[in-house]
Write a protein that holds these residues in place. Structure first.
Motif, mmCIF file in Angstrom:
data_model
loop_
_atom_site.group_PDB
_atom_site.id
_atom_site.type_symbol
_atom_site.label_atom_id
_atom_site.label_comp_id
_atom_site.label_asym_id
_atom_site.label_seq_id
_atom_site.Cartn_x
_atom_site.Cartn_y
_atom_site.Cartn_z
ATOM 1 N N ARG A 133 0.826 -1.209 0.000
ATOM 2 C CA ARG A 133 0.000 0.000 0.000
ATOM 3 C C ARG A 133 0.857 1.255 0.000
ATOM 4 O O ARG A 133 0.520 2.254 -0.632
ATOM 5 C CB ARG A 133 -0.909 0.012 1.230
ATOM 6 N N TYR A 134 1.977 1.214 0.714
ATOM 7 C CA TYR A 134 2.855 2.383 0.767
ATOM 8 C C TYR A 134 3.377 2.722 -0.625
ATOM 9 O O TYR A 134 3.372 3.899 -1.042
ATOM 10 C CB TYR A 134 4.022 2.127 1.719
ATOM 11 N N LEU A 135 3.823 1.711 -1.359
ATOM 12 C CA LEU A 135 4.331 1.954 -2.706
ATOM 13 C C LEU A 135 3.220 2.458 -3.623
ATOM 14 O O LEU A 135 3.439 3.358 -4.445
ATOM 15 C CB LEU A 135 4.941 0.671 -3.271
ATOM 16 N N THR A 136 2.012 1.898 -3.482
ATOM 17 C CA THR A 136 0.893 2.316 -4.324
ATOM 18 C C THR A 136 0.480 3.755 -4.021
ATOM 19 O O THR A 136 0.293 4.572 -4.939
ATOM 20 C CB THR A 136 -0.313 1.380 -4.103
ATOM 21 N N VAL A 137 0.332 4.062 -2.736
ATOM 22 C CA VAL A 137 -0.105 5.409 -2.346
ATOM 23 C C VAL A 137 0.970 6.443 -2.675
ATOM 24 O O VAL A 137 0.662 7.554 -3.120
ATOM 25 C CB VAL A 137 -0.455 5.444 -0.844
ATOM 26 N N ARG A 138 2.214 6.080 -2.478
ATOM 27 C CA ARG A 138 3.303 7.018 -2.794
ATOM 28 C C ARG A 138 3.332 7.318 -4.292
ATOM 29 O O ARG A 138 3.554 8.461 -4.697
ATOM 30 C CB ARG A 138 4.629 6.430 -2.348
ATOM 31 N N MET A 141 2.716 -1.942 16.264
ATOM 32 C CA MET A 141 3.295 -1.765 14.934
ATOM 33 C C MET A 141 2.194 -1.601 13.887
ATOM 34 O O MET A 141 2.245 -0.684 13.045
ATOM 35 C CB MET A 141 4.167 -2.973 14.586
ATOM 36 N N ALA A 142 1.193 -2.484 13.913
ATOM 37 C CA ALA A 142 0.101 -2.414 12.940
ATOM 38 C C ALA A 142 -0.694 -1.119 13.099
ATOM 39 O O ALA A 142 -1.123 -0.522 12.102
ATOM 40 C CB ALA A 142 -0.822 -3.624 13.097
ATOM 41 N N TYR A 143 -0.879 -0.686 14.328
ATOM 42 C CA TYR A 143 -1.620 0.559 14.595
ATOM 43 C C TYR A 143 -0.894 1.765 13.989
ATOM 44 O O TYR A 143 -1.516 2.628 13.354
ATOM 45 C CB TYR A 143 -1.771 0.732 16.103
ATOM 46 N N VAL A 144 0.420 1.809 14.170
ATOM 47 C CA VAL A 144 1.217 2.924 13.632
ATOM 48 C C VAL A 144 1.209 2.901 12.103
ATOM 49 O O VAL A 144 1.001 3.937 11.449
ATOM 50 C CB VAL A 144 2.661 2.859 14.167
ATOM 51 N N LEU A 145 1.412 1.727 11.518
ATOM 52 C CA LEU A 145 1.425 1.622 10.056
ATOM 53 C C LEU A 145 0.068 1.979 9.463
ATOM 54 O O LEU A 145 -0.010 2.613 8.392
ATOM 55 C CB LEU A 145 1.817 0.198 9.639
ATOM 56 N N TYR A 146 -0.997 1.597 10.142
ATOM 57 C CA TYR A 146 -2.355 1.910 9.691
ATOM 58 C C TYR A 146 -2.560 3.419 9.593
ATOM 59 O O TYR A 146 -3.088 3.934 8.597
ATOM 60 C CB TYR A 146 -3.353 1.287 10.662
ATOM 61 N N HIS A 147 -2.134 4.140 10.602
ATOM 62 C CA HIS A 147 -2.333 5.584 10.610
ATOM 63 C C HIS A 147 -1.382 6.303 9.655
ATOM 64 O O HIS A 147 -1.722 7.367 9.122
ATOM 65 C CB HIS A 147 -2.196 6.127 12.032
ATOM 66 N N ILE A 148 -0.201 5.752 9.436
ATOM 67 C CA ILE A 148 0.708 6.342 8.449
ATOM 68 C C ILE A 148 0.066 6.318 7.061
ATOM 69 O O ILE A 148 0.059 7.318 6.339
ATOM 70 C CB ILE A 148 2.050 5.591 8.431
ATOM 71 N N LEU A 149 -0.492 5.172 6.692
ATOM 72 C CA LEU A 149 -1.143 5.062 5.384
ATOM 73 C C LEU A 149 -2.369 5.955 5.295
ATOM 74 O O LEU A 149 -2.623 6.576 4.253
ATOM 75 C CB LEU A 149 -1.526 3.606 5.117
ATOM 76 N N ASN A 150 -3.138 6.025 6.372
ATOM 77 C CA ASN A 150 -4.334 6.876 6.372
ATOM 78 C C ASN A 150 -3.967 8.344 6.163
ATOM 79 O O ASN A 150 -4.663 9.073 5.437
ATOM 80 C CB ASN A 150 -5.105 6.710 7.675
#
Length: 236
Positions: A63-68, A201-210
């Motif tokens: 998702r990070y690569l797609t959103v970026r 970890m999942a909580y932080v990554l979730y909010h980074i993508l959001n």
């Protein structure tokens, strides 16, 4: 007599040295317990926790690569569309959007194809396309939120299993000793810590993508408003 005392002292000294050596070796053995060995002592609960951690990382990276990629700078896109429309080159503007692989370009392309219809129809087409593009960006991000909630719960399951193990050992051996309860304590503490770490970890990554997606949404809304203003300029 003196010789006997000397031999006795040597024997006692040898026993003391042997005990010290055994103690030192035991301490070194404890110090050499590797991190992977500790994880294995967490029991079967560590398997689903490991799967959750792997899934969270895979989803985040994808998702990070797609959103970026979707958030790349398109500042010149609307300017070029404006120039093409003013020059009466609508087809060039549509072709420009088709050749630009971004959510904003696809949204504006839908609006360009509706030129000639009422403004409300154009706004509706742009809005619907924008919603579809946002849905594509948010795909699977919600799974990270689910993992953030499930991982600590699995860790708590491991805690319960560890406590049950402790009581079983104590009931079977009839004594409370460190060797009796150590396995249960390992399971209890390791699974709890692992579950919390994965959940955080999942909580932080979730909010980074959001946050990354929200920036794209804001940009798309801003460009859509400017595009509608562009279409209304000749009528002013």
């Amino acid at each position: 007599m003196i010789l006997l005392q000397a031999n006795l002292q040597d024997t006692v000294q040898n026993l003391a040295d042997t005990a010290q050596t055994v103690t030192t070796a035991a301490v070194k053995t404890q110090e050499q317990i590797h991190f992977i060995d500790l994880l294995f002592r967490g029991g079967w609960v560590m398997i689903p926790l490991a799967l959750l951690a792997f899934l969270a990382l895979v989803i985040f990276i994808e998702r990070y690569l797609t959103v970026r990629k979707a958030s790349k700078d398109d500042t010149n896109l609307l300017f070029q569309i404006r120039q093409n429309i003013k020059d009466g080159r609508l087809e060039n503007a549509i072709a420009l959007c088709k050749n630009t692989p971004s959510p904003l370009a696809r949204m504006l392309e839908k609006g360009l194809k509706r030129i000639g219809r009422p403004i409300k129809d154009i706004e509706g087409a742009i809005e619907n396309t924008g919603k579809l593009e946002v849905a594509k960006l948010e795909k699977n991000i919600g799974i990270l939120g689910i993992i953030a909630g499930i991982a600590p719960m699995l860790g708590f399951v491991g805690t319960i299993i560890g406590v049950i193990t402790i009581f079983q050992r104590v009931a079977a051996e009839g004594a409370i000793e460190i060797g009796t309860i150590s396995d249960g304590l390992y399971t209890k503490m390791i699974t709890s810590a692992t579950g919390l770490i994965i959940g955080i970890m999942a909580y932080v990554l979730y909010h980074i993508l959001n946050m990354m997606v929200e920036k794209i949404i804001l940009k798309m809304e801003t460009e859509a408003i400017e595009f509608i203003d562009l279409l209304e300029e000749p009528g002013k």
